[in-house]
Design a protein around this motif. Structure first.
Motif, mmCIF file in Angstrom:
data_model
loop_
_atom_site.group_PDB
_atom_site.id
_atom_site.type_symbol
_atom_site.label_atom_id
_atom_site.label_comp_id
_atom_site.label_asym_id
_atom_site.label_seq_id
_atom_site.Cartn_x
_atom_site.Cartn_y
_atom_site.Cartn_z
ATOM 1 N N VAL A 259 13.600 57.292 -4.486
ATOM 2 C CA VAL A 259 13.911 58.141 -3.337
ATOM 3 C C VAL A 259 13.046 57.758 -2.136
ATOM 4 N N LYS A 260 11.781 57.454 -2.390
ATOM 5 C CA LYS A 260 10.886 57.073 -1.290
ATOM 6 C C LYS A 260 11.347 55.779 -0.632
ATOM 7 N N ILE A 261 11.769 54.809 -1.426
ATOM 8 C CA ILE A 261 12.256 53.544 -0.857
ATOM 9 C C ILE A 261 13.477 53.806 0.015
ATOM 10 N N MET A 262 14.387 54.634 -0.468
ATOM 11 C CA MET A 262 15.586 54.945 0.311
ATOM 12 C C MET A 262 15.236 55.624 1.633
ATOM 13 N N ALA A 263 14.175 56.469 1.616
ATOM 14 C CA ALA A 263 13.783 57.226 2.803
ATOM 15 C C ALA A 263 12.792 56.490 3.689
ATOM 16 N N GLY A 264 12.392 55.278 3.284
ATOM 17 C CA GLY A 264 11.442 54.516 4.090
ATOM 18 C C GLY A 264 10.032 55.066 4.053
ATOM 19 N N LEU A 265 9.644 55.699 2.941
ATOM 20 C CA LEU A 265 8.309 56.288 2.824
ATOM 21 C C LEU A 265 7.367 55.330 2.085
ATOM 22 N N ASN A 266 6.093 55.648 2.139
ATOM 23 C CA ASN A 266 5.061 54.844 1.481
ATOM 24 C C ASN A 266 5.001 55.238 0.005
ATOM 25 N N ILE A 267 5.444 54.336 -0.886
ATOM 26 C CA ILE A 267 5.486 54.681 -2.302
ATOM 27 C C ILE A 267 4.088 54.722 -2.927
ATOM 28 N N ALA A 268 3.104 54.148 -2.255
ATOM 29 C CA ALA A 268 1.740 54.152 -2.794
ATOM 30 C C ALA A 268 0.997 55.445 -2.465
ATOM 31 N N GLU A 269 1.455 56.179 -1.450
ATOM 32 C CA GLU A 269 0.794 57.421 -1.043
ATOM 33 C C GLU A 269 1.362 58.589 -1.843
ATOM 34 N N LYS A 270 0.527 59.145 -2.745
ATOM 35 C CA LYS A 270 0.972 60.238 -3.599
ATOM 36 C C LYS A 270 0.165 61.513 -3.397
ATOM 37 N N ARG A 271 -0.852 61.447 -2.515
ATOM 38 C CA ARG A 271 -1.731 62.607 -2.344
ATOM 39 C C ARG A 271 -1.338 63.478 -1.170
ATOM 40 N N GLN A 274 4.905 63.708 2.778
ATOM 41 C CA GLN A 274 5.559 62.739 3.659
ATOM 42 C C GLN A 274 6.958 63.240 4.020
ATOM 43 N N ASP A 275 7.448 62.797 5.164
ATOM 44 C CA ASP A 275 8.794 63.137 5.624
ATOM 45 C C ASP A 275 9.541 61.857 5.949
ATOM 46 N N GLY A 276 10.792 61.790 5.563
ATOM 47 C CA GLY A 276 11.611 60.616 5.837
ATOM 48 C C GLY A 276 13.072 60.977 5.995
ATOM 49 N N ARG A 277 13.892 59.964 6.100
ATOM 50 C CA ARG A 277 15.313 60.160 6.365
ATOM 51 C C ARG A 277 16.116 59.091 5.632
ATOM 52 N N ILE A 278 17.233 59.511 5.062
ATOM 53 C CA ILE A 278 18.174 58.598 4.421
ATOM 54 C C ILE A 278 19.523 58.801 5.081
ATOM 55 N N ARG A 279 20.196 57.719 5.376
ATOM 56 C CA ARG A 279 21.567 57.819 5.862
ATOM 57 C C ARG A 279 22.434 56.939 4.971
ATOM 58 N N ARG A 280 23.402 57.542 4.317
ATOM 59 C CA ARG A 280 24.262 56.814 3.399
ATOM 60 C C ARG A 280 25.697 57.318 3.513
#
Length: 604
Positions: A259-271, A274-280
């Motif tokens: 989900v993070k990859i789809m939303a363009g978020l940092n997958i290494a940041e878990k603490r 984060q906010d992101g956006r998916i358009r499909r």
């Protein structure tokens, strides 16, 4: 390039000799136009107009007649079925489709040629199709399946919906046992339908299935929640959360990463959140998804995905649940040359939908309409919309200040959150602009005191406001399974309805477009539950409203900095319906139930 050689007909019983001409050359009685005139009521002049268009532009006469609205798609299919001796069906039952057989055909091919393999018969494989003359595609399908085909003519919309359901069923059965699913999915703006990606890793298929089913079930939000042993997924449909899926916790990291990859978020940041956006593109719809993550105490991260259909049809004011009196008052308010109209209510109460309906009603070439929103939920043709971006200091106040230099007639401010935004909005209204905005209060009168609490002078509030609209959303009772019953006097009294008036059939009921079939006199509807509403008894939502018109008496109370309860009592004495009163009107009109209204509103 050499021309493609003709193959024998793919059907078990050939009915064509070449792609555009049946083998048995039709007599005048077998011509499509003659069949349409005989069986479907096509007039001679309509046929002649279609033939004239065909001579000028080319194309098939049946498709031309549909475009000219001389016939409909059902008429054309029925006539083709008679001409070509092919059976016609009005629906496809996905449960009766051989999913394993159907999904041997790539979904992109099935969608492009509008066909769906149904099941294997004794002699041939049955295939639902829209165009029986697309012989090249049918040749390819026959060779792929290694069998003759038995055609079944079905409407375009039915085939498309069945394709989505059948392939989604195959996708949803994906095993989560393999792959981490953290390979690149594609560019964020690349609109590829998720169901076209059937060859991806299992985690990717699982997440894609999650999104597809959410759109199919009309969910507004998806919640992915890590537990001690499992990952739980819930959908919010019509305001209620319901469980949709579960997965073993060992796949949680892969699901979150996907989900993070789809939303363009940092997958290494878990603490950190984060906010992101998916358009499909999902099931043929352009879907915008807002993604928010937050670390959870149970380990992992909680993910919330809000779904916005960019192609949704904007509702008109008459469709969102206004009674006849509220509709007339709102129509008058939004045509005023200046002033502020505030819509109040908690998050998720439909305020933005109501304001968009207002804009749609007054969106004309002679109006310059500007909006500043966070986020821009729907694209409005002919209206300039600005997205708030705090990172570059594009706030509500800064955008609103800039708007005043663009000669606007109407301005929409997504929300008045602070004194600066409120003062600029008031300045705009006092200098000849109509301003729409929202604030978070429990009722309409609370909007007045909320502005004063922000620091706005009472005389500015009194001189700029023209109306306040409080609203909530209630669920519509399912029209397929609702049942009538005679409510008790105590139920009616609790809802604010006079039992004597109601049982005598003299209770006044506001006309609603939402309720096409009100219950019989002395009766109301209650929810029961069926397959179409997934057993809830409700399907869809509509608004209940409390409209406070600003007149001289309300202005005087505002100038005196009167508390909201006093202002509300004065408005009720002048005929304002409270939220519960308006909810009662929805029940009497047959749009909802007593239980739903009592749950959403509070006693006044």
């Amino acid at each position: 390039m050499e021309p493609r050689s003709r193959e024998p007909s793919p059907f078990a019983t050939p009915f064509e000799e070449e792609p555009t001409r049946p083998a048995h050359v039709p007599t005048s009685e077998r011509l499509l136009g003659s069949i349409l005139m005989r069986e479907c009521g096509l007039r001679r002049d309509q046929l002649e107009a279609g033939l004239a268009t065909q001579r000028q532009e080319g194309g098939r006469i049946g498709e031309i007649l549909v475009k000219l609205h001389a016939i409909n798609e059902g008429d054309l299919l029925r006539a083709l079925g008679i001409q070509l001796e092919i059976p016609v069906a009005a629906e496809i039952k996905p449960d009766e489709v051989d999913v394993d057989l159907a999904t041997q055909v790539p979904i992109a091919f099935a969608r492009e040629h509008k066909l769906l393999v149904l099941k294997r018969g004794e002699v041939a494989i049955q295939v639902a199709l829209v165009d029986p003359l697309d012989l090249f595609a049918l040749d390819d399908l026959r060779r792929l399946l290694g069998a003759q085909l038995e055609p079944l003519l079905v409407p375009d919309s039915v085939v498309s919906e069945a394709i989505n359901k059948v392939y989604a069923k195959k996708t949803s059965d994906a095993d989560l046992g393999g792959g981490e699913g953290d390979e690149e999915f594609g560019e964020a703006e690349e609109l590829t339908d998720i169901l076209d990606m059937t060859d991806e890793a299992p985690i990717i298929r699982w997440v894609n299935s999650l999104l597809f089913n959410a759109v199919k079930e009309r969910a507004s939000d998806i919640h992915v929640e890590p537990g001690e042993k499992e990952v739980r997924v819930r959908y919010r449909v019509d305001g209620d959360l319901r469980e949709a899926k579960r997965a073993n916790k060992q796949y949680m990291a892969s699901i979150i990463a996907r989900v993070k990859i789809m939303a363009g978020l940092n997958i290494a940041e878990k603490r950190l959140p984060q906010d992101g956006r998916i358009r499909r593109k999902i099931a043929g719809k352009d879907i915008d998804m807002r993604v928010a993550t937050a670390p959870a105490a149970t380990g992992g991260e909680h993910i919330t995905i809000r779904l916005l259909d960019r192609q949704s049809i904007l509702l008109d004011l008459a469709d969102v649940g206004f009674g006849e009196d509220h509709l007339a008052a709102m129509s008058e308010l939004i045509e005023r040359p200046h002033g502020i109209l505030l819509v109040t209510g908690p998050t998720g109460s439909g305020k933005t939908t109501t304001l968009y309906a207002c804009l749609a009603r007054i969106n004309r070439p002679d109006q310059n309409i500007l909006t500043v929103e966070d986020p821009v939920e729907y694209q409005l043709e002919g209206i300039t919309q600005v997205q708030v971006n705090p990172k570059i200091e594009l706030t509500f106040a800064n955008a609103l200040r800039s708007f005043l230099r663009h000669d606007p007639d109407v301005i929409l401010v997504g929300e008045i959150r602070d004194l600066e935004t409120a003062e600029i909005a008031i300045q705009a209204s006092l200098t000849g602009h109509l301003v729409f905005s929202t604030v978070h209060t429990n009722d309409a009168a609370g909007g007045i005191t909320r502005l004063v609490d922000m620091g706005v002078q009472p005389f500015l509030v009194a001189s700029s406001l023209v109306g306040l609209l409080a609203q909530r959303l209630i669920r519509r009772v399912c029209p397929d399974c609702r049942e009538t019953y005679r409510p008790s006097a105590a139920e009616l009294a609790q809802m604010g309805v006079d039992p004597d008036q109601f049982f005598a059939g003299r209770a006044r009921v506001q006309k609603l477009k939402a309720a096409d079939h009100p219950p019989p006199p002395g009766m109301v509807y209650r929810a029961r539950g069926c397959s179409k509403c997934q057993g809830t008894g409700y399907r869809g939502r509509l608004g209940i409203y409390e409209l406070l018109m600003i007149d001289d008496e309300i202005r005087q109370l505002t100038l005196k900095n009167t508390e909201s309860n006093t202002i509300k009592r004065a408005a009720v004495d002048k005929g304002m319906r409270t939220l519960r009163d308006d909810g009662a009107q929805k029940v009497l009109a047959g749009a909802s139930t007593i239980e739903e209204v009592m749950m959403v509103t509070t006693e006044e």
